[in-house]
Design an enzyme around this catalytic site. Structure first.
Site, PDB file in Angstrom:
ATOM      1  N   PRO A  22       0.797  -1.235   0.000  1.00  0.00           N
ATOM      2  CA  PRO A  22       0.000   0.000   0.000  1.00  0.00           C
ATOM      3  C   PRO A  22       0.827   1.282   0.000  1.00  0.00           C
ATOM      4  O   PRO A  22       0.332   2.347   0.388  1.00  0.00           O
ATOM      5  CB  PRO A  22      -0.799  -0.139   1.304  1.00  0.00           C
ATOM      6  CG  PRO A  22       0.135  -0.881   2.216  1.00  0.00           C
ATOM      7  CD  PRO A  22       0.904  -1.834   1.336  1.00  0.00           C
ATOM      8  N   GLU A  23       2.088   1.197  -0.448  1.00  0.00           N
ATOM      9  CA  GLU A  23       2.986   2.349  -0.344  1.00  0.00           C
ATOM     10  C   GLU A  23       2.459   3.607  -1.032  1.00  0.00           C
ATOM     11  O   GLU A  23       2.658   4.725  -0.549  1.00  0.00           O
ATOM     12  CB  GLU A  23       4.374   1.995  -0.912  1.00  0.00           C
ATOM     13  CG  GLU A  23       5.247   1.171   0.019  1.00  0.00           C
ATOM     14  CD  GLU A  23       5.052  -0.315  -0.128  1.00  0.00           C
ATOM     15  OE1 GLU A  23       5.909  -1.077   0.339  1.00  0.00           O
ATOM     16  OE2 GLU A  23       4.019  -0.740  -0.707  1.00  0.00           O
ATOM     17  N   THR A  24       1.795   3.445  -2.192  1.00  0.00           N
ATOM     18  CA  THR A  24       1.342   4.649  -2.910  1.00  0.00           C
ATOM     19  C   THR A  24       0.301   5.416  -2.108  1.00  0.00           C
ATOM     20  O   THR A  24       0.139   6.624  -2.306  1.00  0.00           O
ATOM     21  CB  THR A  24       0.781   4.284  -4.299  1.00  0.00           C
ATOM     22  OG1 THR A  24      -0.206   3.256  -4.166  1.00  0.00           O
ATOM     23  CG2 THR A  24       1.894   3.820  -5.226  1.00  0.00           C
TER      24      THR A  24
END
Length: 255
Positions: A136-138
């Protein structure tokens, strides 16, 4: 080995157990869901140094029903461009991926962000029914820069990798198994026994043949078939090859 056992006894983020043919390392920061911080990275480097010198199978697992919830956001928030260029997590995950003997990631609960990328660096991933794995980095204004952008495409294919990396899709256990991102599902109380059973199967193989096969497997396409031929030439001269083949022929005679 004694030196490493003494060193690992002082680790604060990993619980390490050294066996004859394997090392088990438990990620142990339960207060922050096993978030990967600089101390854990440093201890993983020390673990890799031991495994590069004394090759063994590595089993990675988490604590309290969580593998690793990601990188430590408190530390990540303060990192700047120069920190990113140092490749703090990507460097240690690459080192883990290149260890001489296979790496097994036993996943329970969250394996997100850097935790997922650590799992992607392993040779085998097994999981519990509660696993949640993704990047879920973005959603935090960054990208998955420790291996997911290229390892994940190789593992699950481009369409699903883009869903995970660009649209924040988190896979559950059944989805991860269907995508072959994990290869086995076990109840939580059976997970470590399953990891040991897999390690047992690996340990029955000739260690040198396993090490060389792992190296050849990860070689670039243009290196084949020359590297395969050279590697086989090494193995053809090994004592284990003669002993194991002779034992096979003797067993066949008895049938």
């Amino acid at each position: 080995m004694a030196d490493f056992a003494e060193l690992s006894a002082h680790f604060t983020t990993l619980k390490v157990t050294v066996g004859e043919d394997r090392i088990s390392a438990v990620l142990n920061r339960p207060q922050v869901r096993n978030a990967i911080d600089q101390a854990m990275v440093d201890e993983l480097h020390a673990l890799c140094a031991e495994l590069e010198t004394n090759p063994k199978i590595l089993i990675l697992s988490g604590t309290n029903g969580i593998f690793a919830s990601g990188a430590d956001i408190a530390q990540l928030r303060e990192r700047r461009r120069e920190d990113a260029l140092r490749g703090i997590n990507s460097t240690i995950f690459h080192r883990i991926a290149k260890l001489p003997m296979p790496v097994i990631a036993a996943l329970d609960g969250y394996a997100l962000g850097g935790g997922a990328e650590l799992a992607f660096a392993a040779d085998f991933r097994i999981a519990t029914p509660t696993v949640k794995i993704g990047n879920p980095e973005t959603s935090l204004g960054i990208m998955a820069a420790a291996g997911a952008t290229w390892r994940l495409k190789e593992l699950v294919g481009e369409p699903l990798a883009k869903e995970i990396l660009l649209a924040g899709r988190i896979l559950n256990a059944e989805e991860a198994l269907a995508a072959r991102l994990v290869t086995e599902i076990h109840e939580a109380d059976e997970l470590l026994a399953a990891a040991d059973a897999l390690a047992d199967r690996i340990a029955k193989q000739d260690p040198l043949a396993v090490r060389i096969t792992k190296s050849v497997f990860s070689a670039p396409a243009e290196a084949h078939p020359v590297i395969d031929t050279l590697a086989q030439g090494i193995l053809f001269e090994s004592e284990a090859k003669f002993d194991r083949m002779q034992a096979f022929l003797e067993r066949k005679k008895k049938k």
